[in-house]
Design an enzyme around this catalytic site. Structure first.
Site, PDB file in Angstrom:
ATOM      1  N   CYS A   1      39.262   9.093  10.403  1.00 10.66           N
ATOM      2  CA  CYS A   1      39.384   9.287   8.975  1.00 10.66           C
ATOM      3  C   CYS A   1      38.121   8.914   8.224  1.00 10.66           C
ATOM      4  O   CYS A   1      37.150   8.418   8.786  1.00 10.66           O
ATOM      5  CB  CYS A   1      40.562   8.483   8.429  1.00 10.66           C
ATOM      6  SG  CYS A   1      40.407   6.725   8.726  1.00 10.66           S
TER       7      CYS A   1
ATOM      8  N   TYR B   1      27.473  12.397  16.586  1.00  5.20           N
ATOM      9  CA  TYR B   1      28.367  13.483  16.204  1.00  5.20           C
ATOM     10  C   TYR B   1      29.152  13.251  14.912  1.00  5.20           C
ATOM     11  O   TYR B   1      29.252  14.139  14.086  1.00  5.20           O
ATOM     12  CB  TYR B   1      29.344  13.769  17.351  1.00  5.20           C
ATOM     13  CG  TYR B   1      30.394  14.823  17.035  1.00  5.20           C
ATOM     14  CD1 TYR B   1      30.030  16.154  16.871  1.00  5.20           C
ATOM     15  CD2 TYR B   1      31.736  14.485  16.894  1.00  5.20           C
ATOM     16  CE1 TYR B   1      30.978  17.128  16.573  1.00  5.20           C
ATOM     17  CE2 TYR B   1      32.687  15.449  16.610  1.00  5.20           C
ATOM     18  CZ  TYR B   1      32.313  16.769  16.447  1.00  5.20           C
ATOM     19  OH  TYR B   1      33.228  17.725  16.151  1.00  5.20           O
TER      20      TYR B   1
ATOM     21  N   GLY C   1      38.259  13.952   8.784  1.00  2.00           N
ATOM     22  CA  GLY C   1      39.711  14.032   8.902  1.00  2.00           C
ATOM     23  C   GLY C   1      40.239  15.277   8.232  1.00  2.00           C
ATOM     24  O   GLY C   1      40.169  15.397   7.006  1.00  2.00           O
TER      25      GLY C   1
ATOM     26  N   ASN D   1      39.805   3.168   7.812  1.00  2.00           N
ATOM     27  CA  ASN D   1      39.079   3.907   8.841  1.00  2.00           C
ATOM     28  C   ASN D   1      38.921   2.985  10.039  1.00  2.00           C
ATOM     29  O   ASN D   1      38.337   1.912   9.921  1.00  2.00           O
ATOM     30  CB  ASN D   1      37.701   4.343   8.312  1.00  2.00           C
ATOM     31  CG  ASN D   1      36.834   5.009   9.369  1.00  2.00           C
ATOM     32  OD1 ASN D   1      35.622   4.968   9.293  1.00  2.00           O
ATOM     33  ND2 ASN D   1      37.460   5.647  10.350  1.00  2.00           N
ATOM     34  N   GLY D   2      39.447   3.396  11.186  1.00  2.00           N
ATOM     35  CA  GLY D   2      39.362   2.571  12.383  1.00  2.00           C
ATOM     36  C   GLY D   2      40.676   2.567  13.129  1.00  2.00           C
ATOM     37  O   GLY D   2      41.541   3.418  12.920  1.00  2.00           O
TER      38      GLY D   2
END
Length: 486
Positions: free
Chosen positions: A20, A261, A46, A121-122
């Site tokens: 995300c 990436y 996301g 996020n994580g």
């Protein structure tokens, strides 16, 4: 999560997926509109769902929806409801929790101290263990997301202030988190002590902004100020901006794959241009694994910067041998296997007039299951390529990620099951080579310290920076390597 058939969405179906992205702003008229723009810039992080929660000084307002930001947060009737001068938002690609609206963030809890909204996020590597403990205490969960554990830990804390409750909660979790939290007292931005997932801070006039990447600041015309430091909690409210560092300092281990990436190439991560780093990776790859070829061909779009670097270093011309259509949606219906196979070509097609009779070197960012590489190589051969060599701008992905990246289980990672030579045979390439882990560090402008890890590179090396409690309980033991690397 990945679809059942990895080619349902063209060549992108076999990529690692970031879980995300988060974006928040404090002190701006029509704050939710800025958040929507920021989330547009983070859409690559996301694409499954999106949500925004705002606060108008009295009430919280939320809208969460499946799908992209566009189509959900570009409607006037939706944005009018998200009133207030502060808001946080989230784009999601699930790694934990089912694909359902109840798991779309920001998650919200109406606690004794007031409203509490969180965007994460994580991934928490001990979430299931904590969830069982909270269930026994009487907590009732409304989602299957690991993020909800944080809300319940805050709610059940014995401390007085929200900040103290949050700090106590974070002391109990393992894994990776960059959080944006919105309460009646203000906004909190924080990163885990290892800084595995990114979070940056910016300014737009008098407004304070937090985002997963600098590109989201660029989109709204904001100025980058600094990264939120690993282990730091930044509190923003009417009293100003305050920084707290409640955790013992440890050596940071930011995710190295952000440079390979995940991040957009026009972002700056850890003070380095992502685009320039990816060009450096390509140059290092050309030095380590040279090949005679007529053209350097990127696998679009993620392979482009590394291919440019490879071309510049090797002197082999860069050409677009695969053309990508940007007008094929993710909902394209493919009723039969035959039509599904043709659907791949709708999104990526060989530039046959260029490829025919030529020796080419393909540049891609990674090989996960290998299914995509098989299709790409075959596409080149069908277009008449005389030789097809493949060079990968990351080391072999031999281990799963447990810190917020959608990675297949290890048994499905091609590099975990085969040697590089066997992989080359499997994808039908004339040769295959990956950048070395040391070469990847050199591309980042540093030498790798084999005795003192500088980044989280566990997907390549298996050196996980935290305990993986839930995995260890599932498998029945904690690997000694994990204990040693904590």
């Amino acid at each position: 999560m990945l679809t059942t058939n990895p080619f349902d969405h063209g060549l992108d179906g076999d990529k690692l997926r970031e879980e995300c992205g988060v974006f928040g702003i404090w002190g701006a008229d029509n704050a939710a509109s800025f958040v929507a723009l920021g989330l547009h810039a983070l859409q690559h992080r996301g694409q499954e769902a999106a949500g925004i929660t705002s606060f108008d000084g009295h009430n919280f307002h939320s809208h969460r929806a499946m799908g992209h930001v566009a189509g959900n947060f570009d409607r006037e009737e939706v944005m009018r409801l998200l009133s207030g001068r502060t808001a946080i938002g989230h784009v999601r690609y699930s790694t934990t929790g089912e694909t359902a609206l109840r798991n779309v963030q920001p998650l919200f809890g109406d606690l004794a101290q007031g409203g509490f909204a969180v965007a994460h996020n994580g991934n928490l590597s001990n979430a299931m263990k904590l969830r069982r403990t909270l269930n026994r205490r009487g907590s009732i969960f409304q989602s299957t997301s690991d993020t909800e554990v944080i809300i319940h830990l805050v709610a059940t804390s014995g401390h007085g202030s929200t900040l103290e409750r949050l700090t106590e909660a974070l002391r109990q979790v393992e894994g990776a988190y960059s959080l944006l939290i919105l309460t009646e007292e203000g906004m909190v931005a924080c990163r885990d002590p290892l800084g595995i997932r990114p979070l940056v801070m910016g300014k737009l006039g008098e407004s304070t902004i937090f985002a997963s990447e600098t590109v989201a600041l660029d989109v709204i015309g904001a100025t980058y100020i600094r990264d939120v430091d690993p282990g730091e909690l930044v509190v923003v409210n009417e009293g100003g901006i305050r920084s707290f560092r409640p955790f013992a300092k440890v050596e940071a281990r930011p995710c190295i794959f952000e440079h390979v990436y995940f991040s957009r190439p026009d972002s700056v991560a850890e003070g380095k241009s992502v685009y320039e780093v990816r060009k450096n990776i390509g140059a290092e790859l050309a030095i380590e694994s040279p090949v005679e070829a007529d053209y350097v061909v990127p696998v679009p779009d993620s392979g482009v910067p590394a291919a440019i670097g490879f071309s510049q270093q090797s002197g082999i011309p860069f050409e677009l041998g695969i053309i990508r259509s940007h007008y094929v949606g993710r909902t394209f219906i493919q009723p039969t296997d035959g039509i599904r196979h043709l659907g791949v070509k709708l999104k990526h097609n060989a530039n046959s007039a260029l490829i025919d009779g030529k020796k080419i070197v393909l540049i891609d960012d990674s090989i996960v299951r290998g299914t995509t590489s098989v299709k790409i190589v075959q596409m080149m051969r069908d277009a008449g390529a005389r030789e097809v060599h493949m060079r990968i701008a990351s080391p072999p992905t031999r281990h799963s990620c447990f810190y917020g990246v959608d990675t297949p289980e290890r048994a499905k990672l091609l590099a975990a099951q085969m040697s590089v030579e066997a992989m080359a045979d499997y994808i039908n390439a004339d040769s295959l080579a990956f950048i070395s882990i040391d070469g990847l560090y050199r591309a980042l402008g540093t030498e790798r310290d084999h005795d003192k890890p500088q980044r989280c590179d566990a997907c390549f090396t298996g050196d996980y920076p935290t305990l993986l409690t839930d995995l260890a309980e599932k498998e029945g033991a904690i690997p000694l390597s994990l204990v040693a690397s904590r």
